[in-house]
Design an enzyme around this catalytic site. Structure first.
Site, PDB file in Angstrom:
ATOM      1  N   LYS A 176      72.388 -88.262 -20.397  1.00 51.59           N
ATOM      2  CA  LYS A 176      71.638 -89.397 -19.855  1.00 51.59           C
ATOM      3  C   LYS A 176      72.107 -89.691 -18.429  1.00 51.59           C
ATOM      4  O   LYS A 176      73.309 -89.757 -18.157  1.00 51.59           O
ATOM      5  CB  LYS A 176      71.852 -90.608 -20.753  1.00 51.59           C
ATOM      6  CG  LYS A 176      70.982 -91.817 -20.451  1.00 51.59           C
ATOM      7  CD  LYS A 176      71.151 -92.855 -21.558  1.00 51.59           C
ATOM      8  CE  LYS A 176      70.236 -94.044 -21.404  1.00 51.59           C
ATOM      9  NZ  LYS A 176      70.337 -94.971 -22.543  1.00 51.59           N
ATOM     10  N   GLU A 189      66.567 -91.009 -29.162  1.00 49.18           N
ATOM     11  CA  GLU A 189      67.895 -91.031 -28.566  1.00 49.18           C
ATOM     12  C   GLU A 189      68.962 -91.241 -29.643  1.00 49.18           C
ATOM     13  O   GLU A 189      68.818 -92.111 -30.518  1.00 49.18           O
ATOM     14  CB  GLU A 189      67.928 -92.177 -27.547  1.00 49.18           C
ATOM     15  CG  GLU A 189      69.252 -92.425 -26.878  1.00 49.18           C
ATOM     16  CD  GLU A 189      69.188 -93.615 -25.922  1.00 49.18           C
ATOM     17  OE1 GLU A 189      70.121 -93.770 -25.107  1.00 49.18           O
ATOM     18  OE2 GLU A 189      68.199 -94.387 -25.996  1.00 49.18           O
ATOM     19  N   CYS A 225      65.824 -92.520 -22.344  1.00 52.10           N
ATOM     20  CA  CYS A 225      65.608 -93.963 -22.359  1.00 52.10           C
ATOM     21  C   CYS A 225      65.633 -94.633 -20.990  1.00 52.10           C
ATOM     22  O   CYS A 225      64.660 -94.602 -20.257  1.00 52.10           O
ATOM     23  CB  CYS A 225      66.615 -94.621 -23.305  1.00 52.10           C
ATOM     24  SG  CYS A 225      66.087 -96.281 -23.835  1.00 52.10           S
TER      25      CYS A 225
END
Length: 693
Positions: free
Chosen positions: A125, A56, A182
């Site tokens: 994300k 990330e 994540c």
């Protein structure tokens, strides 16, 4: 190239090689991070990887905090992406890198997916954390804030943008992948759950994930369980050395799971860049989704959400120019773990399953005695041990096990001695019945030439003996109010290596029905190791394990050892059990089974062995694998199903499956084997040159 020429290339068998990368980086130094990223891209391409994922925000570093609001850093990251795209033009490799992207006045934490210089899509994300040490909402907007589905980036127009993107390789449609970032995995319902239902077989997570004590195990749990629930591969890679340690530390944890099995993992706390490679079996994922119909039911229940996914289909020719052997190690004995601790646990659980099944059957029948035939070989030894354990659990004397050894025309002195000593060691009632007189009477009634002194040892001659033994056992059970315990095994049932009806095919309860021959050898060894029958029984058990496997139905000159060897007719059990597992559990094609068998068995020095001494480790060239696979295919798919269609009851033991017509396997008794033999022809008859792989 022909199918035979590409046989030794893993991509030909619906594998793909993937990589998780953890590059060394520097905070806010996009030039350095870009170079390290390109270095690993090149290494992965050299290793014939088709797919690689980076952490990330890897082009900037995750721990930039409010530096993400500096235009110089954002511009530098885009420039880094341009350089990576340019560098990737000559690489046959799909890459996924993380970077911050400013789009329409908002800043997103993104993954950029590319192939040969072309941006395939940008994934923002979904879940942006804002708790404990995380405060990403200070800088980044969640994916749902986006009002557009395409953006212009790095000089490329109309690049797909969104968190519901699926990427599918035209040359390998089983490779459909999805990217999340994540925290998405930490959420109650990760976006990848819906992506898997929408068709993604490979799920990818670009993470940063600082390290705290015990967090690595939690990450493994999440990745493992997500791959298992979604029947998918899960690639996870987290930030490592070089991230800011102002308040946090970073361990660079990369890993790859396939339906609960760990394929690769990086070394945590490394101070240099790392690349972990794994070979993903796309066939396995497809087969499991097809068989586990609750997967399809879930798709239907969430149909409206799944329709929102967009599929980006693109061309990515597979590395098929030369042999590409598997890096992934396959157990030679798929039913027997190589790890001693796992093997002990497996043996204990198998005995518990067999024992519980037989205890319940005795209780249901209102019977407290068992009748069993003892040959002095592996299968009847295993069944007798189970019978003894049953009596111990039911608090009955072991004398309630009525054991009979029944020597015939071909019984060797070795196996007869082993049978006698085994029965004495177990403490059961031990009996001996010479079946030769009754067999001679039946052969006489049949007019068989053996009665006239002719050495005719045909199927009738063999089956008369097997039938007489079983007939005696059933009538003894009637006489004593007992149940007959079967003593065959899964391997024999698969190959049809049993006498149908009144023979070793039949019993009142079949405790070994789903236990393969290779596992039985270890189960008996485990009993000896744990001294379950007492130390005096151990030498007998080891002798039985070392005895040639034989039905002992055809007379031989020597009576000291079994002369008739089963494996000379039906093939090595260790190889046939390998074939059985992958044909029964996964339904693989014969060519793929042979490729896996060759990968596991062609070199005895490669990989781990489950406690087998070096002088007993075998290896098989491809031509021999092909020969015995043909025997297996003919016997399993065409000759033997009628025997399995009317099996006695017995407990399923392992996930490798059973052949019960009431359980795992239902098949017609009159099917043909043509389709399997046609695919068998795709297997070459010789090995590739050693310098070609």
């Amino acid at each position: 190239m022909s199918k035979k020429e590409t046989f030794f290339n893993l991509y030909h068998h619906n594998f793909i090689r993937a990589a998780v990368a953890v590059p060394e980086l520097r905070v806010a130094n996009s030039d350095f991070n870009t170079q390290k990223t390109m270095d690993l891209l090149g290494q992965a391409a050299d290793q014939h990887s088709l797919l690689i994922a980076f952490p990330e925000l890897g082009l900037s570093a995750y721990s930039c905090d409010d530096l993400f609001q500096q235009q110089a850093l954002l511009d530098a990251c885009q420039e880094g992406l341009r350089q990576i795209l340019k560098y990737s033009e000559k690489l046959p490799l799909i890459g996924i890198v993380g970077l911050p992207l400013q789009v329409e006045h908002l800043l997103f934490n993104c993954a950029a997916v590319f192939y040969r210089g072309r941006l395939l899509g940008i994934v923002p994300k979904t879940y942006v954390p804002n708790y404990r040490e995380f405060y990403e909402l200070r800088q980044f907007a969640p994916a749902d804030y986006a009002l557009w589905e395409r953006i212009d980036l790095c000089g490329q127009k109309e690049v797909p943008f969104g968190n519901r993107l699926l990427f599918q390789v035209a040359e390998q449609p089983l490779l459909t992948f999805h990217v999340e970032i994540c925290e998405d995995l930490w959420s109650p319902i990760p976006p990848s759950s819906y992506a898997a239902l929408a068709g993604a077989t490979v799920l990818i997570n670009l993470s940063a994930s600082n390290i705290t004590v015990g967090k690595d195990d939690y990450r493994r749990l999440l990745a493992n369980s997500q791959s298992s629930r979604c029947l998918a591969a899960y690639l996870y890679t987290a930030a490592g050395t070089g991230e800011s340690t102002t308040d946090l530390a970073w361990d660079g944890h990369g890993m790859m799971y396939e339906n609960g099995d760990c394929l690769a993992e990086t070394e945590r706390f490394s101070y240099v860049s790392q690349l972990a490679l794994g070979d993903i079996d796309l066939d396995r994922l497809q087969q499991d989704r097809m068989r586990q119909n609750s997967f399809g039911q879930t798709r239907s229940r969430h149909r409206d959400l799944l329709m929102a996914f967009r599929t980006i289909r693109f061309s990515a020719p597979l590395p098929a120019q030369k042999p590409v052997p598997l890096k992934r190690a396959y157990e030679r004995f798929p039913y027997v773990p190589s790890d001693p601790i796992s093997r002990d646990q497996r043996c204990q659980e198998v005995y518990d399953i067999q024992t519980q099944g037989l205890v319940k059957r005795l209780q249901a029948a209102g019977v407290d005695k068992l009748v069993i035939g003892i040959s002095g070989g592996l299968d009847s030894t295993q069944a007798l041990i189970v019978c003894a354990r049953v009596m111990d659990i039911m608090k009955l004397p072991r004398s309630h096990v009525l054991a009979y050894t029944m020597p015939g025309f071909a019984t060797s002195e070795r196996t007869l001695s082993q049978a006698r000593r085994l029965m004495a060691a177990v403490g059961c009632q031990a009996h001996e019945i010479d079946i030769r007189p009754s067999c001679l009477q039946m052969l006489k009634d049949l007019g068989h030439p053996y009665v006239q002194g002719e050495p005719v040892y045909d199927v009738t001659f063999e089956n008369v003996q097997a039938g007489e033994r079983t007939s005696h056992l059933f009538r003894l059970a009637n006489l004593h109010g007992a149940l007959v315990v079967g003593t065959g095994d899964l391997s024999e049932l698969a190959l049809g290596w049993c006498t149908y009806g009144v023979g070793d095919h039949m019993s009142h309860y079949h405790v070994n029905a789903s236990v393969p021959k290779t596992l039985i050898q270890y189960l008996i060894g485990w009993v000896a190791q744990k001294q379950q029958l007492g130390p005096e029984a151990n030498p007998i058990l080891e002798e039985i394990r070392a005895t040639d496997i034989s039905p002992e139905l055809i007379p031989q000159e020597s009576k000291e050892q079994p002369g008739q060897r089963s494996e000379e007719v039906i093939g090595p059990y260790e190889l046939q059990d390998f074939h059985l597992y992958y044909l029964l559990r996964f339904g693989y094609s014969p060519a793929k089974v042979a490729f896996l068998a060759w990968s596991a068995w062609h070199d005895r020095t490669y990989g781990t062995w489950p406690g087998i001494p070096e002088n007993r480790r075998n290896q098989y060239p491809l031509v021999e694998i092909k020969r015995w696979l043909e025997v297996f295919l003919k016997r399993f798919f065409q000759f033997s199903q009628f025997k399995r269609s009317c099996l006695p009851n017995g407990p399923k033991v392992g996930s490798g499956g059973s052949l019960s017509p009431r359980g795992d396997y239902r098949a017609p008794s009159d099917s043909e084997v043509t389709a399997w033999l046609t695919q068998l022809e795709q297997i070459p008859d010789r090995e590739p040159p050693s310098d070609s792989y």
